[in-house]
Every structure is written in structure tokens, then in C-alpha cells.
Design a protein around this motif. Sequence first.
Motif, mmCIF file in Angstrom:
data_model
loop_
_atom_site.group_PDB
_atom_site.id
_atom_site.type_symbol
_atom_site.label_atom_id
_atom_site.label_comp_id
_atom_site.label_asym_id
_atom_site.label_seq_id
_atom_site.Cartn_x
_atom_site.Cartn_y
_atom_site.Cartn_z
ATOM 1 N N ALA A 1 -1.434 -40.610 -13.383
ATOM 2 C CA ALA A 1 -2.352 -39.615 -12.794
ATOM 3 C C ALA A 1 -3.756 -40.207 -12.669
ATOM 4 O O ALA A 1 -4.422 -40.056 -11.632
ATOM 5 C CB ALA A 1 -2.381 -38.348 -13.655
ATOM 6 N N ARG B 1 -3.720 -42.902 -9.890
ATOM 7 C CA ARG B 1 -3.656 -42.338 -8.537
ATOM 8 C C ARG B 1 -5.010 -41.800 -8.114
ATOM 9 O O ARG B 1 -5.451 -41.986 -6.988
ATOM 10 C CB ARG B 1 -2.614 -41.218 -8.465
ATOM 11 N N ASP C 1 -7.236 -43.041 -5.020
ATOM 12 C CA ASP C 1 -7.753 -42.070 -4.044
ATOM 13 C C ASP C 1 -9.237 -42.276 -3.803
ATOM 14 O O ASP C 1 -9.723 -42.211 -2.680
ATOM 15 C CB ASP C 1 -7.543 -40.646 -4.560
ATOM 16 N N ARG D 1 -9.827 -45.267 -1.721
ATOM 17 C CA ARG D 1 -9.453 -44.999 -0.334
ATOM 18 C C ARG D 1 -10.545 -44.200 0.371
ATOM 19 O O ARG D 1 -10.820 -44.400 1.545
ATOM 20 C CB ARG D 1 -8.130 -44.231 -0.306
ATOM 21 N N ARG D 2 -11.153 -43.270 -0.357
ATOM 22 C CA ARG D 2 -12.213 -42.472 0.247
ATOM 23 C C ARG D 2 -13.540 -43.210 0.278
ATOM 24 O O ARG D 2 -14.545 -42.680 0.722
ATOM 25 C CB ARG D 2 -12.395 -41.168 -0.543
ATOM 26 N N ALA E 1 -12.502 -35.637 -12.742
ATOM 27 C CA ALA E 1 -11.590 -35.889 -11.623
ATOM 28 C C ALA E 1 -10.715 -34.677 -11.325
ATOM 29 O O ALA E 1 -9.939 -34.684 -10.390
ATOM 30 C CB ALA E 1 -10.719 -37.098 -11.939
ATOM 31 N N THR F 1 -0.515 -32.005 -9.703
ATOM 32 C CA THR F 1 -0.285 -33.417 -9.993
ATOM 33 C C THR F 1 1.129 -33.833 -9.580
ATOM 34 O O THR F 1 1.320 -34.891 -8.990
ATOM 35 C CB THR F 1 -0.491 -33.694 -11.494
ATOM 36 N N GLN G 1 -1.754 -34.966 0.811
ATOM 37 C CA GLN G 1 -2.906 -34.914 -0.080
ATOM 38 C C GLN G 1 -3.168 -33.475 -0.485
ATOM 39 O O GLN G 1 -3.034 -32.568 0.322
ATOM 40 C CB GLN G 1 -4.128 -35.441 0.660
#
Lengths: 221, 338
Positions: free
Chosen positions: A139, A142, A146, A149-150, A216, B205, B214
Motif C-alpha cells: 500500500a 503503490r 502514484d 506518476r503525478r 497519504a 485499498t 484510480q
Amino acid sequence: MTTQPTRVMLVDDHTLVRRGVRLILEQEPDLEVVAEAGDGAEALALLRDPEVGPVDLVVLDIAMPRMTGLQAAREIARRQDPPRMLMLSMHDNEQYFFESLKAGASGYVLKSVADEDLVAACRAAMRGEAFVYPGAMSALVRDYLDRIRRGERVPGSVLTAREDEVLKLIAEGSSSKEIARALTISLKTVERHRANILAKLGMRDRTQLTRYAIRAGLIEP
Amino acid sequence: MRVAELPLYWKVCLINGAVFAAGTLVLALAPLSVSEQVLASEAAVLAVGLTLMVATNAALLRRSLAPVDRVARQMQQTGLVDSGTRLEPPSSEPGDRLVAAFNQMLDRVEAERSTSNAKALAAQEAERHRIAQELHDEVGQTLTVVLLGLKQLESRAPDELVPDLVAAKETARDALDEVRRVARRLRPGVLEDLGLHSALAALATDFSAAGRAQLTRTFGRGLPPLSNEAELVVYRVAQEALTNVARHAEAHHVDLSLTRLGDRVVLEVTDDGRGCAHLEPGSGVLGMRERAVLVGGELSISSRPGQGTRVRLAVPCEPGLPDVPDVPDVPDAGGSRR
């Protein structure tokens, strides 16, 4: 590491599980089980009991009657000079992991990998590090990916090519064992890579991890 | 008693009686006589009189009875699928009494159905809970003991036995994983242990981990408390909605939000997927709706082809419960004293 073995208390409502855990831990010369309790309330009573003596580490089951492991962990954390704590649980859900960190535990070990992870987790807890449960690790990873990526700025230095490979596999939800098999490296090496990745992301102890997870949105504050 | 409130039978009698009386009166008072051999002119007068009487009677009875027929037709068309629909009472008697009685009966039937559904769902959840707990507490713990025992044996066994012991250990581990997965599907332990926020976060999750789309989540702060039943309904609806998104929507992005609106808590699951003109009956929509009814909530689903789908559930919050206090900050490293 000190020459004195770590004094461990086991808290689980299943006598047979306690016995199994005791046998595993007592194979290690640096770990000694000094007390066992059947629920959270009994654990708290034993910690106050002068006959038991000092306890360095408490291994707590989450689901217990009377007082659950999480409640007990919160209570124990309020004591002066609290012992380190590890949660041992059936639940494969990162929410329990983060909740355990919030309650004051250093790590979270899944019962289905207790035979492999428990000893390492005990030692990590005694070193003051967080033992990160694989589901939570993926988690975290990931979320980290993310952010990249952003185009957000992320903490930490660049990972090595090998660490990148491990990171990708973690993000896909592979267990340490599967990663070891996929990359044909030893389980110990995978664990080392995981620890390095966490360190480079600036998430090594439980407080940093918890803060990160809350920020997050992986858990609610 | 007013004429309008007379029972139907007496009304018909009264109308007929009045018409006959009028006819008799006309016959008695009018300067008419009927010969023994009825003449053509006399027959014509009689025929006109009779037609007049029948027509008057028909018109009067029609005014009284037509609403009954109309109501009967409407009753036949009323299904129990769309609950909440009621017949419009007609303006005149005796239709509106019939409609009122019919609507009352619908109310009773629906109330009955809703409680029996609630009982069935509650029984189902309780049973799932029990099975999940037993899997966790009995089977799971026993397998843990087996796993730890085999591990312990492994270090003491002669070398040639180690591969077999390792294989047995892996089988025990797989079984343990399977037990855990089944238990988790049956009952979200996280909801009970950690609350709705954590349970929804775990759903989110899981959804992200599957990598279909997403997901952005927005959980309002200081949400009013919900009853356990309402929390379970919110959780199950979110679960079903996300499952539908993963299965059918082909979405890139999903929003999951839980916010407060007045004295209600609103769950919304919005996707940007392909949407659809008609909701497929198999997509669990009925189940979501029935669950919503159980806790006095409202479920609405809007979907258009190419424009995604929005599932919205509003549940009233429990007035008796105190507001949830904001959880204090994370304690500092090592020091867990507050």
C-alpha cells in the motif's frame, strides 16, 4: 545487541498457539519467553506483577476476549517505560497494521507467516525499527509510485536498479518469498532490500510510517 | 349520514328507488291512459318513458360505480416491485374509500415485507459473522499451531525429511491463507474492530490494488455517528458499488466519498465509466435498495451511457449517540505517553 536475552511476554487466548510461538522463539538464544497471558487484561496485570520481572517485548494477538490486543497495546503504551510491542494476527489487512502502529506497536506479523517472520520482527522491534507487514508495504509503495506518476516531489534518494525491481514486485502485491523466487535471491536479501527501500523513502520507524500513512490517506487519523 | 357516505348497496337501492318513484309519479299525475289494446302512440310514449328511466338510472349508477372499475383496473397494474407507489384517490365516492383501503393494505404489506427482509438480512449477517468467527478462532488457530509445529520440527529433523516437512508446512500456510480469505469475504472484521472509516479505506485499498481504476476518496471530518446496522449497510453498498465498477464500468477514475448533509450521512460512489441506460437487474441494485430501506436510508442511482454511474446512499444518523471525538494525533517515536 546485549548479552542478556530479550524477555518476551506472549498474549494469545489460544494456549496451543502460545505454546507453538514459545517453541519457535525459544529456539533462538537471544529470546526468552518469561510470561504468558490469555487476554489483554491478564497481560496488564502480569506487567504490574513484580514476580514476573521486567518485560522487554510483548507479543499480542489482536482478536481476544475481554480486552483485544489493540486495546491492550494502547493501555500498555500509557505505562511508564513501556515494553516494545508486536502484534500477531490472523487479519491480512493493512488497516490493522497502521492501527497497531497508532496504538504503539512496533510491528505486525501475520500468523500465516509467523514461522518465518516472527523472529526477525522481534529483533527489529528490539532495534527500534518498524517491522512492516507486506500488505502495508505494498500500500505504501503503490502510494509512492502514484505520487511519482503525478509528478509530486517524493522524499528519499534514488533507488538502485535492484531496489526498483523489488519495489515493482512489492507494488504488485508479491510476498517476500515470491520476490525471492522471482529474482532468484535469498529471502534475507529481499528483506534487506525492503528495509533499504523504507529507509530511502524516509519511513523507518513506526511514527514516520504512521504519519505518512495518515497523510497519504491510507488510514484515517 | 350524508348520501355520499352511504354503503354502495344502499346507494344503488336509493338511486333505483328514486328513478322508479319518479316514473310512478309521472304515470300517476300525467293525463295519460293506456288502452287494453295498446295503441302505437301510447306504446311510443311508454317507450320514451322507459328509455328515459333506464338512461337516468344508468347515468346515476355510472357516476357512482365507474370509479370502482377504474380502481380495480389500477389495482391489477400495481406491482410490489416499485415500493412507495400508491393509487391516486378519485374525486368521488365510493372509489376513494376503496383506494384508501387498498393503499392502507399496500402500506401494511410493504411494512411487513420490509421487516421480514430486515430479519432475513440480519439473520444472514449474523450467520456469516458466526461462521467467519469460527473459521478465524478455531480453524485458523489450529492451522497456526500446525504451521508453528512443523517449523519447529524442521530444525530438528534429519536432512532427508526436510523437503517433505517444508512441503507440509507450505500446505498448512496455503490452507491458513484460504481460511482467512473466506472469513474476510464472509464478514469484514475491520468494520467491527476499527470502524467504518477504516473499513472503507480498506475497500479502497483493495480496489486500487486490483488496478482496475484510480480511486480518490474523500471522508468528511466529524461525521455524526451511525448505528452498527447503518454502518454495515453503508459498507455493503460501497462494496457492491465498487464491485460493479470493477466488473462492468471500464472506468478510469472512481470517487468514493462519505460526507455529512444535514442530519444524514451520504455515501457516493461515482465513476467515469461507460454507464448504461438501463440498470441490469443482476447488478445487485435491488439488494442495495433493500439494505438501504432497512435503516431508513435512500438509494439513488443515476447512469447514462458514456457518462459513468453515480450511486448515492443517504442514511439518517442516530440521534441518541454522541458525536465521535476527533482522534488525537499520532504519538511520538518510542514515547507513547500522552
